[in-house]
Enzyme design. Structure first.
Site, PDB file in Angstrom:
ATOM      1  N   HIS A  79       9.195  40.600  -9.086  1.00 52.97           N
ATOM      2  CA  HIS A  79       7.499  41.237  -8.558  1.00 52.97           C
ATOM      3  C   HIS A  79       7.622  41.546  -7.026  1.00 52.97           C
ATOM      4  CE1 HIS A  79       7.685  36.686  -8.399  1.00 52.97           C
ATOM      5  NE2 HIS A  79       7.018  36.492  -6.458  1.00 52.97           N
ATOM      6  N   GLY A 106       7.241  32.653  -0.517  1.00 54.07           N
ATOM      7  CA  GLY A 106       8.303  33.009   0.330  1.00 54.07           C
ATOM      8  C   GLY A 106       9.345  33.135  -0.111  1.00 54.07           C
ATOM      9  N   ASP A 107      10.170  31.344  -0.822  1.00 51.37           N
ATOM     10  CA  ASP A 107      10.986  32.001  -1.855  1.00 51.37           C
ATOM     11  C   ASP A 107      11.002  32.286  -3.328  1.00 51.37           C
ATOM     12  OD1 ASP A 107      11.678  29.437  -0.265  1.00 51.37           O
ATOM     13  OD2 ASP A 107      10.384  28.448  -1.073  1.00 51.37           O
TER      14      ASP A 107
END
Length: 273
Positions: free
Chosen positions: A81, A219-220
């Site tokens: 994704h 963000g990870d």
């Protein structure tokens, strides 16, 4: 319940409300970070990569999009994704950094090709992995090895995994978007327990981990779920999605590399240079 990708997608938050039974986290605008972690030491995780979206800003910190793992000199593992429909020219791989610079600096793409799992399903984030091939190998790079089978011995109550990333920390102000790589030990959650939170999960395709106050976050995405195996950092999964971040009874969901479809894709695509 707020479901979201764990990718850094935009400055504005666009979170949809959905039933967790659908297991279809919508695109949102968080910049994910590790919840409950601490600063990594310089050079502690030399294989960790920041996937940079080149039109996001002027600095490496602003351009950070997702996490990723260097698995050999020319290959990087991340979440599908993070790079769905992406063009190599629009992204760059930044390796060998613990802290992301905030000063303006031009950066150009060093990506040759992006390979998204052919059976990736964006609605349920099934087979949520991708491989990135670099134009040139990373000189003197250090790697983490993907575990493509035989991971069941690590999937037991009491096991803690290492998760790292530059995603959101849940804190207010600048501490909420740290420049320094964060690291945390997150507990394994058995599939049966995880399925109570997310009834739509497919058996064998994911690993769940996390507890209240400890989790990966926006963000990870694409970063590694790690164990030490025979003295070598080893990747069991990649950060994928979850409901909220570090919420009680809603662990983080990680794409499981040992699943047959994902392992076959990696073996068929990765040249292991």
């Amino acid at each position: 319940m707020h479901m979201r990708y764990r990718a850094a997608l935009a400055a504005l938050v666009v979170v949809a409300t959905m039933s967790p039974a659908l297991a279809t986290p919508p695109l949102d605008g968080h910049r994910p970070k590790i919840i409950g972690g601490i600063d990594a030491e310089p050079g502690q995780y030399p294989f960790m990569v920041s996937l940079q979206k080149l039109d996001r800003g002027e600095s490496d910190h602003e351009r950070h999009w997702c996490g990723a793992t260097l698995i050999s000199p020319s290959w990087v593992l991340t979440a599908a994704h993070c790079v769905e429909d992406a063009q190599p020219r629009d992204y760059a791989v930044l390796s060998g950094k613990t802290a992301l610079a905030t000063a303006a600096r031009r950066r150009v793409s060093n990506i040759k090709a992006i390979h998204v799992h052919p059976a990736y399903d964006s609605r349920g984030l099934v087979n949520d992995i991708a491989l990135i091939q670099l134009r040139r190998p990373v000189a003197k790079g250090q790697f983490a090895l993907p575990l493509l089978g035989g991971d069941s011995g690590y999937l037991r109550r009491g096991r803690r995994f290492t998760v790292i990333g530059w995603g959101t920390t849940g804190l207010e102000g600048p501490e909420g978007a740290p420049t320094v790589l964060q690291t945390v030990q997150t507990p394994y959650v058995p599939f049966r327990d995880c399925r109570q939170a997310y009834p739509g999960l497919e058996a064998g395709k994911v690993i769940c981990a996390g507890e209240e106050g400890i989790d990966s976050c926006q963000g990870d995405s694409g970063g590694p779920l790690l164990v030490q195996r025979q003295g070598q950092w080893t990747v069991l999964g990649t950060v994928s999605w979850g409901v909220g971040c570090a919420q009680a009874d809603y662990p983080g969901v990680y794409a499981r590399l040992s699943d047959g479809h994902m392992a076959d894709f990696i073996r068929a695509t990765w040249t292991n240079d």
